[in-house]
Design a protein around this motif. Sequence first.
Motif, PDB file in Angstrom:
ATOM      1  N   ALA B 175       8.282  39.568  61.150  1.00  0.00           N
ATOM      2  CA  ALA B 175       6.974  39.764  61.802  1.00  0.00           C
ATOM      3  C   ALA B 175       6.082  40.764  61.061  1.00  0.00           C
ATOM      4  O   ALA B 175       4.900  40.469  60.832  1.00  0.00           O
ATOM      5  CB  ALA B 175       7.180  40.185  63.257  1.00  0.00           C
ATOM      6  N   PRO B 176       6.598  41.951  60.671  1.00  0.00           N
ATOM      7  CA  PRO B 176       5.694  42.882  59.985  1.00  0.00           C
ATOM      8  C   PRO B 176       5.181  42.348  58.655  1.00  0.00           C
ATOM      9  O   PRO B 176       4.068  42.675  58.244  1.00  0.00           O
ATOM     10  CB  PRO B 176       6.543  44.143  59.767  1.00  0.00           C
ATOM     11  N   ALA B 177       5.975  41.500  58.000  1.00  0.00           N
ATOM     12  CA  ALA B 177       5.536  40.944  56.716  1.00  0.00           C
ATOM     13  C   ALA B 177       4.485  39.864  56.912  1.00  0.00           C
ATOM     14  O   ALA B 177       3.481  39.820  56.200  1.00  0.00           O
ATOM     15  CB  ALA B 177       6.742  40.377  55.951  1.00  0.00           C
ATOM     16  N   VAL B 178       4.698  39.005  57.896  1.00  0.00           N
ATOM     17  CA  VAL B 178       3.788  37.877  58.111  1.00  0.00           C
ATOM     18  C   VAL B 178       2.445  38.357  58.653  1.00  0.00           C
ATOM     19  O   VAL B 178       1.383  37.913  58.215  1.00  0.00           O
ATOM     20  CB  VAL B 178       4.423  36.846  59.075  1.00  0.00           C
ATOM     21  N   VAL B 179       2.499  39.302  59.567  1.00  0.00           N
ATOM     22  CA  VAL B 179       1.259  39.722  60.214  1.00  0.00           C
ATOM     23  C   VAL B 179       0.303  40.374  59.213  1.00  0.00           C
ATOM     24  O   VAL B 179      -0.907  40.342  59.383  1.00  0.00           O
ATOM     25  CB  VAL B 179       1.553  40.670  61.408  1.00  0.00           C
ATOM     26  N   SER B 180       0.871  40.936  58.141  1.00  0.00           N
ATOM     27  CA  SER B 180       0.021  41.635  57.171  1.00  0.00           C
ATOM     28  C   SER B 180      -0.405  40.735  56.020  1.00  0.00           C
ATOM     29  O   SER B 180      -0.818  41.233  54.973  1.00  0.00           O
ATOM     30  CB  SER B 180       0.746  42.882  56.664  1.00  0.00           C
ATOM     31  N   GLY B 181      -0.309  39.411  56.198  1.00  0.00           N
ATOM     32  CA  GLY B 181      -0.881  38.496  55.216  1.00  0.00           C
ATOM     33  C   GLY B 181       0.041  38.123  54.070  1.00  0.00           C
ATOM     34  O   GLY B 181      -0.399  37.512  53.101  1.00  0.00           O
ATOM     35  N   ASN B 182       1.316  38.498  54.176  1.00  0.00           N
ATOM     36  CA  ASN B 182       2.265  38.088  53.158  1.00  0.00           C
ATOM     37  C   ASN B 182       2.820  36.704  53.499  1.00  0.00           C
ATOM     38  O   ASN B 182       2.843  36.308  54.661  1.00  0.00           O
ATOM     39  CB  ASN B 182       3.438  39.072  53.086  1.00  0.00           C
ATOM     40  N   ALA B 183       3.299  36.011  52.485  1.00  0.00           N
ATOM     41  CA  ALA B 183       4.103  34.813  52.722  1.00  0.00           C
ATOM     42  C   ALA B 183       5.556  35.228  52.529  1.00  0.00           C
ATOM     43  O   ALA B 183       5.870  36.030  51.658  1.00  0.00           O
ATOM     44  CB  ALA B 183       3.734  33.710  51.752  1.00  0.00           C
ATOM     45  N   VAL B 184       6.423  34.696  53.393  1.00  0.00           N
ATOM     46  CA  VAL B 184       7.769  35.240  53.481  1.00  0.00           C
ATOM     47  C   VAL B 184       8.824  34.191  53.156  1.00  0.00           C
ATOM     48  O   VAL B 184       8.722  33.037  53.565  1.00  0.00           O
ATOM     49  CB  VAL B 184       8.011  35.783  54.911  1.00  0.00           C
ATOM     50  N   VAL B 185       9.812  34.640  52.401  1.00  0.00           N
ATOM     51  CA  VAL B 185      11.035  33.860  52.228  1.00  0.00           C
ATOM     52  C   VAL B 185      12.127  34.645  52.936  1.00  0.00           C
ATOM     53  O   VAL B 185      12.511  35.731  52.485  1.00  0.00           O
ATOM     54  CB  VAL B 185      11.383  33.669  50.744  1.00  0.00           C
ATOM     55  N   ALA B 186      12.577  34.119  54.068  1.00  0.00           N
ATOM     56  CA  ALA B 186      13.568  34.847  54.850  1.00  0.00           C
ATOM     57  C   ALA B 186      14.953  34.275  54.599  1.00  0.00           C
ATOM     58  O   ALA B 186      15.117  33.064  54.441  1.00  0.00           O
ATOM     59  CB  ALA B 186      13.236  34.761  56.337  1.00  0.00           C
ATOM     60  N   VAL B 187      15.915  35.161  54.547  1.00  0.00           N
ATOM     61  CA  VAL B 187      17.307  34.745  54.441  1.00  0.00           C
ATOM     62  C   VAL B 187      17.979  35.122  55.759  1.00  0.00           C
ATOM     63  O   VAL B 187      17.975  36.285  56.164  1.00  0.00           O
ATOM     64  CB  VAL B 187      18.012  35.420  53.247  1.00  0.00           C
ATOM     65  N   ALA B 188      18.534  34.114  56.409  1.00  0.00           N
ATOM     66  CA  ALA B 188      19.097  34.314  57.751  1.00  0.00           C
ATOM     67  C   ALA B 188      20.414  35.067  57.684  1.00  0.00           C
ATOM     68  O   ALA B 188      21.026  35.213  56.618  1.00  0.00           O
ATOM     69  CB  ALA B 188      19.321  32.955  58.399  1.00  0.00           C
ATOM     70  N   SER B 189      20.847  35.537  58.828  1.00  0.00           N
ATOM     71  CA  SER B 189      22.188  36.098  58.960  1.00  0.00           C
ATOM     72  C   SER B 189      23.204  35.117  58.377  1.00  0.00           C
ATOM     73  O   SER B 189      23.161  33.923  58.673  1.00  0.00           O
ATOM     74  CB  SER B 189      22.469  36.319  60.453  1.00  0.00           C
ATOM     75  N   SER B 190      24.100  35.629  57.539  1.00  0.00           N
ATOM     76  CA  SER B 190      25.094  34.729  56.931  1.00  0.00           C
ATOM     77  C   SER B 190      26.124  34.277  57.952  1.00  0.00           C
ATOM     78  O   SER B 190      26.608  33.150  57.902  1.00  0.00           O
ATOM     79  CB  SER B 190      25.825  35.438  55.791  1.00  0.00           C
ATOM     80  N   THR B 191      26.446  35.166  58.874  1.00  0.00           N
ATOM     81  CA  THR B 191      27.535  34.859  59.806  1.00  0.00           C
ATOM     82  C   THR B 191      27.052  34.112  61.043  1.00  0.00           C
ATOM     83  O   THR B 191      27.816  33.372  61.649  1.00  0.00           O
ATOM     84  CB  THR B 191      28.233  36.158  60.239  1.00  0.00           C
ATOM     85  N   HIS B 192      25.792  34.320  61.429  1.00  0.00           N
ATOM     86  CA  HIS B 192      25.261  33.690  62.642  1.00  0.00           C
ATOM     87  C   HIS B 192      23.900  33.064  62.370  1.00  0.00           C
ATOM     88  O   HIS B 192      22.882  33.520  62.887  1.00  0.00           O
ATOM     89  CB  HIS B 192      25.147  34.715  63.771  1.00  0.00           C
ATOM     90  N   PRO B 193      23.887  32.014  61.548  1.00  0.00           N
ATOM     91  CA  PRO B 193      22.590  31.502  61.072  1.00  0.00           C
ATOM     92  C   PRO B 193      21.866  30.549  62.024  1.00  0.00           C
ATOM     93  O   PRO B 193      20.694  30.268  61.807  1.00  0.00           O
ATOM     94  CB  PRO B 193      22.984  30.756  59.791  1.00  0.00           C
ATOM     95  N   ILE B 194      22.554  30.061  63.054  1.00  0.00           N
ATOM     96  CA  ILE B 194      21.927  28.997  63.856  1.00  0.00           C
ATOM     97  C   ILE B 194      20.631  29.458  64.544  1.00  0.00           C
ATOM     98  O   ILE B 194      19.622  28.731  64.512  1.00  0.00           O
ATOM     99  CB  ILE B 194      22.930  28.417  64.877  1.00  0.00           C
TER     100      ILE B 194
END
Lengths: 506, 295
Positions: B175-194
């Motif tokens: 959220a803090p990255a997106v709201v400030s006009g960045n485009a984001v590549v997020a990497v989910a939790s490895s153990t609980h990705p669903i």
Amino acid sequence: MSEKDNGVATATPKAGWDYAPAPETVKVSIAAKYGHFIGGKFVPPRGVGKGEPSHFATINPANEQTLAEVAQGTTADVDAAVSAAEKAGRAWAALPGAERAKYIFRLGRRVQERARELAVLETLDSGKPIKESRDVDVPLVAAHLFYHAGWADKLPYAFPGRQPRPVGVCGQVIPWNFPLLMAAWKIGPALACGNTVVLKPAETTPLTALRLAEIIEECELPPGVVNIVTGDGRTGAALVSHPGVAKVAFTGSTEVGKKIAGATAGTGKKLTLELGGKSANIIFEDASIDQAIEGIIAGIYFNQGEVCCAGSRLFVQESILDMVVRKLRHRLGSLRVGDPMDKNTDVGAVNSKQQLATIEKYVRIGAEEGADLHVGGGTPTGSNPWASVNGGFSKGYFCRPCFFTGVQPAHTIAREEIFGPVLSVMSFRTPEEAITRANNSPYGLAAGVWTDKGGKIFDIARQLKAGVVWMNTYNKFDPASPFGGFKESGFGREGGVQGLRGYVQL
Amino acid sequence: MSERMTVLKTYKLFIDGKFPRSESGRSMEVRTNAGDVHLCRASRKDLRDAVEAARRAQPGWARATAYLRGQILYRVAEMVEGKRRELAEAIAATGGKSAKAAKGRKTLSPEQEVTLAIDRLVHFAGWADKYAQVLGCNNPVAGPYYNFTVPEPMGVVAALAPDDRPLLGLVSVLAPAVVSGNAVVAVASSTHPIPAAIFAEACATGDVPGGVVNILTGDRSELLPFVASHRDIDGVIAINLSAAEGATLRKGVAENLKRVSIHEGVDLADKNTCEHPWWIEPLVEMKTMWHPASV
């Protein structure tokens, strides 16, 4: 384009008279030999290896004469300085902000009182014109100290909702282009935020920092709050890698900055970097051309072009290219190159033999890659491009201000930082092209835009990837104005409320 | 048996507004209390594709008005609200650590985690047209100049979610990255990705322009060195990484001076710790502009 468009003749004008010499007459005393400033006093270097020199010479680049011998900081010296800073840290951080402020105010005042002496010393050691050290560097030193002093007891207001705490010992490594000013940029915010400092001035310009150490002593700063260790890159490396250092602040080349970033990765040290640039200065056809010309000149020839934010890539809208080039040639002819101690000198000595060699390399590459060299001072461009910018000086490291036309984006001189009075002139047709080409650089320190159209200037400024954008001006600095780059020009800001961020924990 | 067969959901990556499988064809098995699920295991090339999509989308997102960015983030919160039950079940199904409390931390039920995640989205959505007023300023320089400092988006930001509290952790970096006009590549939790894969659906239906949010599931430790060395990633935000992961990531600073912001020891349930503009500040660049104020 006809001549009457601008009323400037193509040939360099000759006034038929010349300026009389106007040498700066204030004499400053310089000791023959300096130690380090550690724990509130000057101490001789320690732990010097057998057969290794304990001191090295710092010279006046305008005449190559030795000014003094300064100490080559060893790891033992750095250890001692960091210990002194650690020891002083707790009491300094615990001091009420208002009291810390008064020490820094006192420093600022003392700098003002000794301004002329500091300016002369700066010019002797760095080669920059006395006009600049006197009117720009030293006044800004005092201004930075005053600005930051006032923050010391107001820090919670700088970080709404947070309670800022000091970081600890700051290891600060600074460059030779604005020696005392960079010291003030580093020391001011660090002390205001309750940190203590170990500062390493540049190898070629240690004298004003050592004079600042005397001032620190006079101002009765608690011993160890500021320590100054002189030396070359090895001393700097020892400082930034010292485990007692909690925060590293470096101003210098991107190459060294990346090494420091690698060395501090995973150590938990806080890091701010102010690195190189290849800043774009964009002139639109609807600009006030004569003001823009002055801005171009100030942008690239200020401090011999040895400025990280120098406007070294000039983008001129195609319709006015010929006129701008003609006016630039004319203006180059009126820049006075020579004795930095002469009050009329515009361009002084390059800081070191090494830097002069770097500039020579790029001037030669520029010519070899096919760009056209234009030189100030009425010197014709012969077959040897370097001789036309450097020839005629018997002593010292000098380079006449010059620029290249016919520069292509792929040319080396359009991409790499030269750090000298060498401008690359290119053209563009549309605003979109100007923005694309200006942003096409790994650097992003500064930029300039010149147009008299308000909406356009904000639109362009917004799209430029640069930490500082000068609109219808260039190379302006102020302690209240944050400075620092995007991308590979570094991270963190210096100056302004944003500059405090690098010196606090939130 | 007259009972109807359940139609199971296939979880995929979220890149450029689409839901592709990993180009590598790899998957990873995640145990749930309703049986094993196979999720995409993103590869280095998926990361590259996501960065390229983010790079394409970022200028348009940065130019969008702050009002619009706030509206869209709020819309994502609405979509998450609508998926509240599915998300809570997904958190519970994989034994997401929401139920367990790290030492000294509040215990969270899966439902509470979803609630906090929604509220955090709303919190940051509201910052869209305000953070510049808190982080930027006018500067009273000593001369006839109008001088001001504005925070600008950093560009492409990699956001690494922690393993525990998989939804709340993802939202907290994103959220803090997106709201400030960045485009984001997020990497989910490895153990609980669903939960992250479900959250991607909320982004897709929440009017987030394609490429502005990209979400990869996979093995974080495999992707981390590629995140660190990728020269077209401008910034990184991560929460509660191990010391070794943090060191790997910071090595990337030496590559292209990308800005790495790792929040350590964060209690994600603590609003006071996680909801303030100093989460946005490491993801913006301060631009200072001067103009003469004289004739």
